[in-house]
Design an enzyme around this catalytic site. Structure first.
Site, PDB file in Angstrom:
ATOM      1  N   ASN A  69      37.011  32.850  27.837  1.00  0.00           N
ATOM      2  CA  ASN A  69      36.211  31.938  28.650  1.00  0.00           C
ATOM      3  C   ASN A  69      34.758  32.346  28.599  1.00  0.00           C
ATOM      4  O   ASN A  69      34.430  33.519  28.399  1.00  0.00           O
ATOM      5  CB  ASN A  69      36.703  31.915  30.114  1.00  0.00           C
ATOM      6  CG  ASN A  69      36.020  32.968  30.955  1.00  0.00           C
ATOM      7  OD1 ASN A  69      34.902  32.782  31.419  1.00  0.00           O
ATOM      8  ND2 ASN A  69      36.684  34.109  31.134  1.00  0.00           N
ATOM      9  N   CYS A 130      29.959  40.909  33.543  1.00  0.00           N
ATOM     10  CA  CYS A 130      30.200  39.552  33.037  1.00  0.00           C
ATOM     11  C   CYS A 130      29.613  39.429  31.634  1.00  0.00           C
ATOM     12  O   CYS A 130      28.409  39.614  31.439  1.00  0.00           O
ATOM     13  CB  CYS A 130      29.570  38.503  33.944  1.00  0.00           C
ATOM     14  SG  CYS A 130      29.805  36.845  33.275  1.00  0.00           S
ATOM     15  N   GLY A 244      45.424  41.624  32.308  1.00  0.00           N
ATOM     16  CA  GLY A 244      46.670  41.097  31.748  1.00  0.00           C
ATOM     17  C   GLY A 244      47.909  41.330  32.579  1.00  0.00           C
ATOM     18  O   GLY A 244      49.024  41.158  32.079  1.00  0.00           O
TER      19      GLY A 244
END
Lengths: 302, 257
Positions: A69, A130, A244
């Site tokens: 993303n 980020c 995950g």
């Protein structure tokens, strides 16, 4: 039944399961599926001092056992959060934690100080990792100096529990973790997404609008687990494991590696009720193996 | 609207040509929730090594008497293709109902046009059925590449008048839906469109030029389907908004087309 309570510095969690920022909205989006009061906490979407439109579409690419993303911290800014979102979430009976990002140490500190005023937000998670914004974000999380500067600035402005979310896109994550600890963090959470890329072979172009994005999902779990293990063995502060985690077995692996709590991220997209299922699964594991407390398994893996 | 994760039970799987699949499923655990035309479900894709996320599929129709929901699926990639493996009694895990649907016309006197292209025709059947219930006889304008891509026409004819275009002229008028003569002959009060983006853009242009209210259903790539991840955004007059939550149906006045 085993005691599932844990502590992240001054923060009391009824269990070690939190939901990861950017995958769970403000919690409200998942209330039809999850009793939020059954979670250790909810980390709401990244908030910045000023509103951000984020990156253009397309922002997502599916991968084998994961996704990329490049949302780019779209949010309406901290003032909007305080005025319009906070009233909707303040009575949710779990730890509502705000993920904070910025372009400069001053930005981060200013945003954090506004959130410091909100009685029902007991902690922030500082996003210095980020990968999808040009300025700030990961730029701070990839050097000891950058991480130190942001955490020091925020520590002065913010008095409650300060969690710092680390980037895996570094040479030595333990160096960054130690620097963040020295700068005053109460806990570290790791890992944020791994930087990746996808290419459309028919269009012969990169899929994501900004070319690269952050990889998440089960495919990054082994990397995350290794980093959590390494960091937990060098820092004195609690470690929150992310990367995950899709079921209770994954969560237990992170606890054994040294995480005091874990965050569930991308797995929420596959099963919106997965977070409470993981809570239940950890309980079952503890009971099955005769542990009296979840604390008894944290970091016991050699 | 409350959303649910349901383990639906497949009752019928029918291939329509090589590219389309009609999947009917019931809810064995209880009554299906109320759903509206234009809304969608996130279907879980199992046992595919190359895919990961759920697939957003619009509601083709919902039959509350039979407690069944139907999906018309186009084979696009490995994810949708794996739905071809479903058999009667297979479990179909679905999150539904998602998104906001079409705005129903204000009165049964309205002349309504439903325009669909390719698999975009799917939600228009549900819309047509609901319109028929309120006393509207809608007109459908359906476009496809060729006669073999025109599917389920009888189901549409049962709800209203059906006009067809094919790119090769093998059925109906030759060309694109925007070139169909019905658009010159009739004046509609509202238009609802679902199909490939160029088609929706062209229909939006037609609607604007004739001053007709128009809604379109977008299909941006989604991850969560719940408005949490902000991946499927469309750039609108209100900024970037989630297609999965604020849409997938948008009034064209909100879009920057």
């Amino acid at each position: 039944m085993a005691d599932s309570r844990v502590n992240i510095a001054d923060l009391d969690l009824i269990n070690p399961v939190l939901t990861a920022s950017g995958t769970f909205g403000y919690g409200l989006e998942y209330q039809d599926f999850v009793d939020l009061g059954q979670l250790g906490g909810v980390i709401v979407k990244g908030t910045t001092l000023h509103s951000r439109e984020g990156n253009p579409y397309p922002r997502m690419a599916e991968t084998a056992q994961g996704m990329l993303n490049c949302v780019g911290l779209q949010n309406k800014g901290v003032d909007y959060f305080c005025a319009h979102i906070y009233p909707q979430i303040k009575d949710i009976r779990t730890n509502m934690i705000v993920n904070v990002s910025g372009n400069s140490p001053d930005d981060y500190a200013e945003c954090a100080s506004r959130i410091n005023e909100l009685d029902c937000i007991p902690a922030i998670e500082l996003n210095i990792s980020c990968p999808n914004v040009k300025h700030g974000g990961m730029a701070f999380g990839t050097t000891v100096e950058g991480a130190t500067s942001v955490v020091k600035a925020v520590r002065e402005a913010y008095r409650k529990t300060l969690i710092v979310k680390l980037s895996p896109n570094v040479t030595s994550i333990t160096d960054i973790a130690l620097a963040v600890q020295d700068a005053g963090a109460d806990a570290v959470s790791l890992i944020n997404t791994l930087m990746g890329m996808a290419i459309d072979i028919e269009k012969r172009k990169r899929v994501l609008s900004i070319g690269t994005g952050g990889l998440s999902g089960p495919c990054i779990k082994p990397v995350a687990l290794r980093m959590v293990y390494q960091v937990a063995h060098v820092v004195q502060i609690p470690v929150i494991g992310i990367g995950g985690i899709s079921n209770a077995k994954d969560a237990v692996e992170f606890l054994l590696a040294g995480a005091t709590a874990i965050e569930i991220g991308t797995a929420n997209f596959l099963d919106p009720a997965i977070s409470v299922k993981v809570v239940k699964g950890i309980d079952e594991y503890l009971d099955k193996h005769g542990f009296e407390s979840v604390k008894d398994i944290i970091g016991i893996c050699e | 609207m409350k959303k649910y994760v349901l383990d639906l039970k497949v009752t019928s799987v029918e291939s329509l040509g090589e590219r389309y699949l009609l999947l009917v499923a019931i809810n064995p655990a209880g009554r299906l929730p109320k759903m509206f035309p234009g809304q969608f479900a996130q279907l879980r894709i199992d046992e595919s090594k190359e895919t990961f996320l759920r697939r957003p599929i619009s509601l083709h129709y919902v039959d509350y008497k039979k407690n069944e929901v139907c999906f018309l699926v186009q084979k696009v990639g490995k994810g949708t293709a794996s739905l071809w493996e479903k058999r009667p009694c297979s479990t179909l895990n679905a999150v539904l109902p998602l998104g906001s649907g079409f705005t129903m016309p204000t009165s049964p006197q309205k002349k309504v046009l439903l325009v669909g292209g390719g698999v975009g025709i799917a939600p228009l059947l549900f819309m047509g059925m609901e319109l028929k219930k309120m006393g509207v006889r809608p007109a459908f304008l359906l476009g496809a590449r060729s006669k073999t891509d025109l599917i389920r026409l009888d189901a549409y004819r049962a709800q209203g008048d059906v006009y067809v275009t094919t790119e090769d002229g093998s059925e109906g008028e030759m060309g694109f839906v925007t070139q169909h003569s019905i658009l010159q002959i009739e004046k509609f009060d509202c238009i609802y469109v679902c199909g490939p983006k160029p088609m929706m853009v062209a229909m939006a242009y037609y609607a604007k030029s004739t001053g007709t209210p128009c809604e379109v259903s977008l299909e941006n790539m989604m991850a969560c389907g719940l408005g949490a991840c902000l991946c499927c955004v469309e750039d609108t007059v209100d900024g970037n908004v989630c297609v999965c939550k604020e849409g997938p149906v948008f009034n064209i006045d909100k879009l920057k087309w």
